[in-house]
Design a protein around this motif. Structure first.
Motif, PDB file in Angstrom:
ATOM      1  N   TRP A 497       0.860  -1.188   0.000  1.00 54.50           N
ATOM      2  CA  TRP A 497       0.000   0.000   0.000  1.00 54.50           C
ATOM      3  C   TRP A 497       0.893   1.233   0.000  1.00 54.50           C
ATOM      4  N   ARG A 498       0.774   2.053  -1.071  1.00 54.00           N
ATOM      5  CA  ARG A 498       1.537   3.290  -1.164  1.00 54.00           C
ATOM      6  C   ARG A 498       0.730   4.410  -0.536  1.00 54.00           C
ATOM      7  N   ILE A 499       1.119   4.817   0.667  1.00 54.27           N
ATOM      8  CA  ILE A 499       0.388   5.838   1.415  1.00 54.27           C
ATOM      9  C   ILE A 499       0.438   7.162   0.674  1.00 54.27           C
ATOM     10  N   ASP A 500       1.628   7.536   0.215  1.00 59.65           N
ATOM     11  CA  ASP A 500       1.819   8.715  -0.622  1.00 59.65           C
ATOM     12  C   ASP A 500       3.080   8.470  -1.434  1.00 59.65           C
ATOM     13  N   GLU A 501       3.602   9.488  -2.068  1.00 64.08           N
ATOM     14  CA  GLU A 501       4.749   9.304  -2.943  1.00 64.08           C
ATOM     15  C   GLU A 501       6.012   8.905  -2.189  1.00 64.08           C
ATOM     16  N   GLN A 502       6.013   9.106  -0.867  1.00 58.64           N
ATOM     17  CA  GLN A 502       7.227   8.835  -0.110  1.00 58.64           C
ATOM     18  C   GLN A 502       7.116   7.660   0.850  1.00 58.64           C
ATOM     19  N   ASN A 503       5.913   7.231   1.180  1.00 62.39           N
ATOM     20  CA  ASN A 503       5.737   6.221   2.217  1.00 62.39           C
ATOM     21  C   ASN A 503       4.888   5.063   1.720  1.00 62.39           C
ATOM     22  N   GLN A 504       5.259   3.857   2.134  1.00 62.46           N
ATOM     23  CA  GLN A 504       4.486   2.667   1.770  1.00 62.46           C
ATOM     24  C   GLN A 504       4.660   1.604   2.846  1.00 62.46           C
ATOM     25  N   ILE A 505       3.669   0.726   2.912  1.00 59.39           N
ATOM     26  CA  ILE A 505       3.757  -0.448   3.777  1.00 59.39           C
ATOM     27  C   ILE A 505       3.548  -1.694   2.929  1.00 59.39           C
ATOM     28  N   PHE A 506       4.078  -2.815   3.394  1.00 60.13           N
ATOM     29  CA  PHE A 506       3.917  -4.071   2.654  1.00 60.13           C
ATOM     30  C   PHE A 506       3.812  -5.218   3.642  1.00 60.13           C
ATOM     31  N   LEU A 507       3.176  -6.270   3.201  1.00 62.58           N
ATOM     32  CA  LEU A 507       3.109  -7.503   3.984  1.00 62.58           C
ATOM     33  C   LEU A 507       3.002  -8.672   3.029  1.00 62.58           C
ATOM     34  N   ASN A 508       3.490  -9.815   3.470  1.00 59.60           N
ATOM     35  CA  ASN A 508       3.422 -11.013   2.627  1.00 59.60           C
ATOM     36  C   ASN A 508       3.500 -12.262   3.477  1.00 59.60           C
ATOM     37  N   ALA A 509       3.007 -13.339   2.925  1.00 57.65           N
ATOM     38  CA  ALA A 509       3.136 -14.669   3.520  1.00 57.65           C
ATOM     39  C   ALA A 509       3.575 -15.624   2.412  1.00 57.65           C
ATOM     40  N   THR A 510       4.600 -16.413   2.671  1.00 58.59           N
ATOM     41  CA  THR A 510       5.202 -17.270   1.658  1.00 58.59           C
ATOM     42  C   THR A 510       5.501 -18.639   2.252  1.00 58.59           C
ATOM     43  N   THR A 555      10.811   6.598   0.878  1.00 54.43           N
ATOM     44  CA  THR A 555      11.672   7.087  -0.179  1.00 54.43           C
ATOM     45  C   THR A 555      11.502   8.594  -0.242  1.00 54.43           C
ATOM     46  N   GLY A 556      12.273   9.306   0.573  1.00 56.29           N
ATOM     47  CA  GLY A 556      12.121  10.750   0.688  1.00 56.29           C
ATOM     48  C   GLY A 556      13.130  11.510  -0.141  1.00 56.29           C
ATOM     49  N   GLN A 557      13.068  12.821   0.001  1.00 54.44           N
ATOM     50  CA  GLN A 557      13.987  13.668  -0.744  1.00 54.44           C
ATOM     51  C   GLN A 557      15.433  13.417  -0.341  1.00 54.44           C
ATOM     52  N   TRP A 558      15.643  13.113   0.946  1.00 53.91           N
ATOM     53  CA  TRP A 558      16.983  12.883   1.439  1.00 53.91           C
ATOM     54  C   TRP A 558      17.207  11.476   1.969  1.00 53.91           C
ATOM     55  N   ILE A 559      16.184  10.876   2.544  1.00 51.99           N
ATOM     56  CA  ILE A 559      16.352   9.590   3.223  1.00 51.99           C
ATOM     57  C   ILE A 559      15.594   8.491   2.494  1.00 51.99           C
ATOM     58  N   ILE A 560      16.261   7.366   2.303  1.00 50.10           N
ATOM     59  CA  ILE A 560      15.637   6.137   1.820  1.00 50.10           C
ATOM     60  C   ILE A 560      15.848   5.077   2.892  1.00 50.10           C
TER      61      ILE A 560
END
Length: 766
Positions: A497-510, A555-560
């Protein structure tokens, strides 16, 4: 072959499979020093954790650095080495506490794992100058990856694309321990009007052992030819050929490490003493291990219609090598399997009927197959239907070679039959002989769903893997034909889920599975007594695991950066260890029952600021054994103990500087203590090492493109420490079992990490 033991971001290549993992960087196309974290971090959009090392970072490292060494700063990655430059095959990589044979290795869709043992041998893969990136997916492999052992994740290697213009790249290096290396890559540029371009590279390198006697030598060839046409159609031919002779670094027990450190009995003997068999079997020339490997693949991507595309990767692999060791044989009373021999051998320099010999362990393996995936893409769906077929032919033998009064022994490859010990009937004396045919069929189906203008991504997939092994034990005994068959359903689900252009969350089960190593199938016998040394069985239990991840990325302007919580549950956990078979050190596995692993990974990189780019990563891991383990007719009380090779804490930090001319990078890596036994009654201490590289990049000079000078300093504090657990055991000390019996302990063994070393390199494009 199982050796004794281990600028601006370029957008993803649009036609390549796994576009979320592959980013191509050309040295000539992107200004150095513009990568976040100095090239140790990359923006990701996958539903699972992925960490990437880019070309910018690799250009500042040792030119002979292996994929393991290049990935050693990434979260969860714990690399154990035996020498500073990465020549030795006595190396290991664990990811979140899972061993290197639990990791899949692919080079542009071509599998690199050993056909019999699943292990990866990074010094054989490719030369580091030819990589565009090294990506490590810590939690699981992609649905369409041609691997079946990857509970510990997937290491994806990508070659640079050949240049549009003819030219090349060359370097020479010299450093500590009389190390020298020469590398050249020649680029064809566009060949006429064919649309084909390619490169071929060659390297030669050699180094003295940093401790003990011996010298390692390596020659390597890489190539890639590429044709692109139409709307994203792409076909390439890639390959690597490697030939090497390495000198063995003995693994040590804790007792011998405390007594001798890097000296004394922890090294092989530099001189041959024919009068002392105990010393003679440790003569270094008897342990020289030669190896030849060849990997080839042909990844093809075709756009059939505007909605339909096809990816096909046929591949082949060949390996031959010998893992020898010094041993002794009696001239009479020998056995072929369980069959007593009436032969009386005449062995050179025998004393009281016993002679020093070299015990060879040869493996000749062939592997071929193909992986195919048909994609059907609609506005918001990308369906995939795929089929993977893999065929392996593995032949392993243990012949013996005579040793002269000076310790010489002919043909270290053990290919020339005249140099081997034969019986009166002309047959070779063999300590073991196995031949195994393995076949894997895998069907997979999945869907990549993109909703809400790609803010929500859902990936669902199912893979059915069918694996069969059929083999023969070709020495006399109760066992001849062996066979095993496995079929495992492997579902998976992931969401981002991409919250906005800089932030996202993810989850998975494998889900993942692996069958035990081939050695688990076969009986082995002692040729001096006919006694059963190890018992094989076709009724082997497969490892099965379920893993989950929950993560956040910025994934920000300065920090990843990213933070990932993970959880694994294993049944029939397969633990890699080493065993001595008639003097040769070979790999095998043990069943450790259930295991639960939980923890958190974090990595943060800063985009360049005044030419500085810092990077930090870390991991907290809590891995525990879920059950008591059977041993000696009793049960060891291992439930709740910490799993072997699972440091609770790891951390790495690096800072890079690059103004286009002056550059440098300093890195520091900390690994917490690791248990070497399932009873947690012996462990190795924590370890901190640091490396530094500095250099200067000139502007173009005539036909030379950016000539560069650099110095690499490895293990700058000359830390003398154990680098990893080579061979774990159940218990180091005598232990009282659940039912009251005494279970004898056995000492685990360890790798000794390489000492301080320096290397100077001059390189240039042309």
């Amino acid at each position: 072959m199982r050796a004794a033991d281990t600028t601006a971001l370029t957008p993803p290549v649009p036609a390549a499979p796994k576009t979320e993992h592959i980013t191509v960087h050309r040295v000539s196309d992107s200004a150095p020093g513009h990568q976040p974290g100095g090239g140790l971090i990359h923006p990701e959009n996958s539903v699972r954790s992925v960490s990437t090392v880019s070309r910018d970072y690799m250009d500042k490292q040792l030119p002979m650095a292996t994929a393991y060494q290049l990935a050693s700063m990434l979260p969860g990655a714990n690399v154990a080495t035996s020498d500073p430059f990465g020549f030795s095959p006595n190396t290991n990589l664990t990811v979140r506490g899972l061993n290197n044979d639990a990791i899949g290795y692919v080079l542009e869709g071509t599998p690199l794992n050993d056909v019999a043992y699943y292990s990866g041998y990074p010094s054989q893969f490719a030369d580091s100058e030819n990589y565009s990136q090294v990506a490590l997916a810590q939690g699981s492999a992609d649905l369409d990856s041609p691997v079946l052992n990857a509970a510990g994740g997937l290491m994806s290697l990508s070659f640079l694309d050949p240049s549009q213009k003819a030219g090349g790249f060359a370097s020479v290096s010299y450093g500590s321990f009389d190390t020298n290396r020469e590398f050249i890559r020649l680029e064809t540029g566009n060949i006429g009007n064919s649309g084909i371009r390619g490169f071929v590279s060659y390297s030669h390198s050699a180094s003295d052992n940093w401790r003990g006697p011996g010298r390692d030598k390596r020659q390597h060839v890489d190539f890639k030819f590429l044709k692109e046409w139409g709307q994203g159609n792409r076909a390439s031919l890639i390959g690597s050929f490697n030939t090497t002779v390495t000198s063995y670094y003995p693994q040590v027990t804790m007792e011998s490490w405390k007594a001798d450190g890097i000296h004394g009995a922890n090294n092989l003997a530099g001189h041959y003493d024919a009068s002392n068999a105990d010393n003679a079997v440790n003569y270094w020339r008897l342990w020289r291990a030669p190896e030849r490997t060849f990997y080839a693949g042909a990844p093809i991507h075709l756009h059939l219609t505007h909605k339909l595309s096809l990816d096909v990767t046929p591949y082949a692999q060949f390996a031959y090598g010998n893992v020898p060791g010094g041993s002794t044989l009696t001239e009479t009373g020998l056995y072929n399997g369980t069959q007593p021999l009436s032969d009386t051998l005449t062995l050179p320099n025998a004393q009281d009927g016993t002679a020093v010999v070299r015990a060879n362990y040869t493996q000749r393996s062939y592997r071929s197959g193909f992986n195919s995936a048909l994609h059907y893409k609609t506005d918001w769906n990308d369906f995939v239907l795929g089929y993977w077929y893999d065929y392996g032919d593995d032949n392993e033998q243990q012949p013996f070679t005579t040793v002269s009064a000076t310790g010489a022994s002919g043909d270290i490859w053990a290919e020339n039959s005249s140099n081997l010990i034969h019986l009166a009937n002309g047959q070779k004396l063999l300590g073991g002989s196995f031949h195994t045919i393995s076949q894997t069929n895998a069907l997979y189906v999945g869907d990549h769903i993109s909703l809400l203008h790609d803010r929500l991504t859902i990936e669902a997939g199912f893979k059915a893997v069918m694996m069969s092994r059929a083999g023969t034990n070709n020495v006399p005994g109760p066992q001849y034909r062996v066979a095993s068959n496995s079929m495992e359903p492997l579902p998976r689900l992931g969401v981002r889920w991409r919250i906005d252009e800089q932030n996202q969350i993810f989850l998975n089960a494998t889900t993942n599975f692996r069958a035990p190593d081939q050695t688990a199938l076969y009986n082995t016998y002692d040729p001096t007594s006919g006694a059963l040394a190890t018992t094989g069985s076709a009724d082997v239990r497969n490892e099965y695991s379920i893993s989950e991840e929950l993560g956040y990325r910025r994934t920000g302007q300065w920090i990843i950066g990213s933070l990932t919580l993970f959880n694994y549950n294993f049944t029939n956990r397969q633990i890699s260890t080493l065993a001595s078979q008639n003097g040769s050190i070979i790999q095998t596995t043990m069943n450790a029952g259930g295991q639960t692993s939980r923890g958190v990974d974090v990595e943060i990189g800063l985009r360049p600021w005044h030419h500085f780019s810092p990077y930090v990563s870390g991991e907290y891991l809590h891995a525990t054994i879920d059950n008591n383990i059977a041993s000696g007719g009793d049960l060891l009380p291992t439930k709740g103990k910490i799993a072997v090779r699972s440091p609770t804490l790891q951390a790495a930090a690096g800072i890079s500087y690059d103004d286009g001319h002056i550059f440098g990078v300093a890195t520091l890596h900390y690994t917490g203590h690791q248990y070497a036994t399932f009873m947690n009654d012996e462990r190795m201490s924590d370890r901190t090492t640091g490396d530094i590289s500095v250099g200067y990049r000139f502007g173009d000079l005539s036909r030379l493109h950016k000539p560069t000078l650099r110095l690499n300093f490895i293990n700058i504090t000359n830390e003398r420490s154990l680098s990893g657990v080579a061979s774990p055991t159940l218990n180091a000390k005598d232990t009282t079992g659940i039912y009251g019996s005494t279970i004898s302990g056995s000492a685990p063994s360890y790798y000794i990490g390489g000492g301080f070393a320096a290397l100077f390199t001059a390189s240039t494009g042309f």
